[in-house]
Write an enzyme that holds these catalytic residues in place. Structure first.
Site, PDB file in Angstrom:
ATOM      1  N   GLN A 104       0.828  -1.200   0.000  1.00  0.00           N
ATOM      2  CA  GLN A 104       0.000   0.000   0.000  1.00  0.00           C
ATOM      3  C   GLN A 104       0.860   1.246   0.000  1.00  0.00           C
ATOM      4  O   GLN A 104       2.084   1.186   0.118  1.00  0.00           O
ATOM      5  CB  GLN A 104      -0.915  -0.004   1.230  1.00  0.00           C
ATOM      6  CG  GLN A 104      -0.147  -0.081   2.541  1.00  0.00           C
ATOM      7  CD  GLN A 104      -1.060  -0.277   3.750  1.00  0.00           C
ATOM      8  OE1 GLN A 104      -1.102   0.583   4.631  1.00  0.00           O
ATOM      9  NE2 GLN A 104      -1.768  -1.412   3.799  1.00  0.00           N
TER      10      GLN A 104
ATOM     11  N   HIS B 127       0.428   5.679   1.239  1.00  0.00           N
ATOM     12  CA  HIS B 127      -0.371   6.790   1.739  1.00  0.00           C
ATOM     13  C   HIS B 127       0.042   8.062   1.011  1.00  0.00           C
ATOM     14  O   HIS B 127       1.232   8.264   0.733  1.00  0.00           O
ATOM     15  CB  HIS B 127      -0.151   6.988   3.240  1.00  0.00           C
ATOM     16  CG  HIS B 127      -0.318   5.742   4.046  1.00  0.00           C
ATOM     17  ND1 HIS B 127      -1.488   5.022   4.080  1.00  0.00           N
ATOM     18  CD2 HIS B 127       0.548   5.084   4.857  1.00  0.00           C
ATOM     19  CE1 HIS B 127      -1.347   3.981   4.870  1.00  0.00           C
ATOM     20  NE2 HIS B 127      -0.111   3.990   5.352  1.00  0.00           N
TER      21      HIS B 127
ATOM     22  N   GLU C 136       4.361   8.060   8.616  1.00  0.00           N
ATOM     23  CA  GLU C 136       4.255   7.245   9.814  1.00  0.00           C
ATOM     24  C   GLU C 136       5.616   6.674  10.194  1.00  0.00           C
ATOM     25  O   GLU C 136       6.579   6.749   9.419  1.00  0.00           O
ATOM     26  CB  GLU C 136       3.252   6.101   9.600  1.00  0.00           C
ATOM     27  CG  GLU C 136       3.650   5.139   8.494  1.00  0.00           C
ATOM     28  CD  GLU C 136       2.522   4.187   8.110  1.00  0.00           C
ATOM     29  OE1 GLU C 136       1.334   4.547   8.290  1.00  0.00           O
ATOM     30  OE2 GLU C 136       2.823   3.096   7.602  1.00  0.00           O
TER      31      GLU C 136
ATOM     32  N   HIS D 287       4.760   0.329   0.835  1.00  0.00           N
ATOM     33  CA  HIS D 287       5.178  -0.421   2.008  1.00  0.00           C
ATOM     34  C   HIS D 287       4.183  -1.523   2.350  1.00  0.00           C
ATOM     35  O   HIS D 287       3.053  -1.540   1.865  1.00  0.00           O
ATOM     36  CB  HIS D 287       5.347   0.515   3.215  1.00  0.00           C
ATOM     37  CG  HIS D 287       4.076   1.191   3.635  1.00  0.00           C
ATOM     38  ND1 HIS D 287       3.623   2.361   3.053  1.00  0.00           N
ATOM     39  CD2 HIS D 287       3.153   0.866   4.567  1.00  0.00           C
ATOM     40  CE1 HIS D 287       2.494   2.735   3.615  1.00  0.00           C
ATOM     41  NE2 HIS D 287       2.178   1.819   4.541  1.00  0.00           N
TER      42      HIS D 287
ATOM     43  N   ARG E 117      -4.480   0.642  -1.517  1.00  0.00           N
ATOM     44  CA  ARG E 117      -3.919  -0.691  -1.715  1.00  0.00           C
ATOM     45  C   ARG E 117      -3.502  -0.896  -3.155  1.00  0.00           C
ATOM     46  O   ARG E 117      -4.259  -0.624  -4.085  1.00  0.00           O
ATOM     47  CB  ARG E 117      -4.945  -1.766  -1.357  1.00  0.00           C
ATOM     48  CG  ARG E 117      -5.263  -1.915   0.098  1.00  0.00           C
ATOM     49  CD  ARG E 117      -6.061  -3.197   0.354  1.00  0.00           C
ATOM     50  NE  ARG E 117      -6.885  -3.030   1.543  1.00  0.00           N
ATOM     51  CZ  ARG E 117      -8.192  -2.822   1.527  1.00  0.00           C
ATOM     52  NH1 ARG E 117      -8.845  -2.780   0.375  1.00  0.00           N
ATOM     53  NH2 ARG E 117      -8.851  -2.671   2.645  1.00  0.00           N
TER      54      ARG E 117
END
Length: 330
Positions: free
Chosen positions: A83, A85, A103, A164, A184
Site C-alpha cells: 500500500q 499513503h 508514519e 510499504h 492498496r
C-alpha cells in the site's frame, strides 16, 4: 484478515485484533480519557476546550480542529497489503477528507522470520510497477519491493508516498499523522478492493528508502534517551529510566508516553500529582506542562511534535554525534 493475537488483551472474547488506536481524534474513532477530572471526555473535547494548553506552542491542530497525531499498536498474523499513503498535497488534490500520512514503526515483538517492506527497488519505474500490478502475479510484484528482516527495537520511518507493507508475526507501535487514507496496490491474493489509480498518484517514484533507522542516544539524569526518528510531523524517542528522570517539554508540545517494559511512575515537576504509567494504554502529557518526571525502572516510548533544532539536533550534537549521523536521522 491479518490481525494477530498480540492485542487480545484489548478486547475480551476476541482472539485476533489487528489494530488498537490508543491516541486518536478521528471521525472513525475518538480516544476517551480513562481517569481523573476529565474521565469520559473524548480527546476531541479536550482539544476543543483547552486548545493551546493541550497542544503546546509549537504543535498545531489539523483540519476540523483535530489532534495532529495518531498512535496505534498493530499486531499481525499475516502480511498486510502492499500500500501507499498520500502526502498532504496529494490527499488534498484527490479530495480526501484527511491529510496525508507519514508514519513510523517501532518493533515491539517479532519472530525470527519477521520482515517489513518499505520502498521500491531503485530501478523500478512507474511503467514497470504498473505492468507488474496489472499482472496480479506475486512473482512479478515481489522482486520490485524493498524488504528487510527486523527484530525487536527496529525503527522504520515511512514517509508519505512510500510503497510499504507490514509482514506477519509482528507487533508494532505506529505513530503517524492523523489520517486514515490508504491506497492498496496488491493484497497477496486476497479479494479486497484495490486503489490503483490513487496509489499511482501518491507514489514518490525514484526515491530509494534507506531501510531501518540508526537511532542516536544521549544521557539524561538517571536515564538514557535514544532518538528513534524525527521529522516535521513528529519525533519518537525511547527512554530507559533507572531512578528519577526529569523531562522538559519547554511548553512547545504535548508528549505521548507508552510503557514498553518495567514499572514507571509519572509525576509533574512540582510534585502535585503522581500516577503509574499503565500497561497497554497511552498517556498524554499536555503541552502546558513544562516539565514532568518519570520514576522507577523501565522503558517507555515518547512521541511529540519537535522543534528539530532544540529538541533533536542540539542534544545529539552535545552528545558528540556526527552531523552526518544526525542528518540521516532527521
Amino acid at each position: 484478515p491479518w490481525g494477530g493475537a498480540g492485542l487480545s488483551g484489548f478486547a475480551s472474547g476476541r482472539a485476533r485484533i489487528g489494530e488498537a488506536w490508543l491516541i486518536a481524534d478521528h471521525r472513525h474513532h475518538h480516544s476517551i480519557v480513562a481517569g481523573g477530572g476529565h474521565a469520559g471526555w473524548t480527546l476531541h473535547e479536550l482539544l476543543d476546550h483547552y486548545n493551546r494548553r493541550l497542544l503546546g506552542s509549537l504543535a498545531d491542530g489539523m483540519r476540523g480542529g483535530c489532534f495532529p497525531l495518531m498512535l496505534k499498536i498493530i499486531a499481525t498474523s499475516d502480511s498486510l497489503s502492499v500500500q501507499v499513503h498520500p502526502d498532504d498535497a496529494t490527499a488534498e488534490r484527490l479530495g480526501e477528507l484527511d491529510v496525508g500520512k507519514t508514519e513510523m514503526w517501532y518493533v515491539l515483538r517479532a519472530s525470527p522470520n519477521s520482515k517489513l517492506i518499505c520502498g521500491l527497488q531503485p530501478a523500478v519505474t512507474r511503467a514497470d510497477l504498473s505492468e507488474a500490478i496489472e499482472s496480479g502475479l506475486r512473482e512479478a510484484i515481489e522482486p520490485m519491493l524493498s524488504a528487510f528482516s527486523v527484530a525487536e527495537g527496529a525503527t522504520v520511518l515511512v514517509p508519505a508516498g512510500t510503497v510499504h507493507a507490514i509482514g506477519a508475526d509482528l507487533v508494532l507501535a505506529e505513530i503517524q499523522q492523523n489520517s486514515n487514507v490508504t491506497y492498496r496496490l496488491y493484497d497477496w491474493g486476497r479479494k479486497r478492493s484495490l486503489h490503483k489509480a490513487q496509489a499511482f498518484e501518491a507514489i514518490h517514484f525514484g526515491l530509494a528508502h534507506p531501510g531501518p533507522n540508526r537511532p542516536l542516544g544521549y544521557p539524561q539524569r538517571d536515564g538514557t534517551c535514544t532518538v528513534l526518528a524525527a521529522c516535521r510531523y513528529f519525533a519518537a524517542e525511547h527512554l530507559a529510566v533507572n531512578g528519577v528522570c526529569p523531562r522538559e517539554t519547554g511548553g512547545r508540545s504535548f508528549h505521548i508516553l507508552l510503557l514498553k517494559s518495567g514499572m514507571l511512575r509519572l509525576a509533574d515537576g512540582e510534585g502535585t500529582w503522581e500516577q503509574p504509567l499503565p500497561e497497554g494504554r497511552a498517556v498524554l502529557v499536555p503541552g502546558e506542562q513544562d516539565e514532568y518526571v518519570l520514576m522507577g525502572g523501565g522503558e517507555c516510548l515518547i512521541y511529540y511534535v519537535p522543534d528539530l533544532a532544540k529538541d533533536i539536533v542540539g542534544p545529539l550534537r552535545a552528545a558528540g554525534h556526527s552531523e552526518e549521523a544526525i542528518d540521516a536521522l532527521c
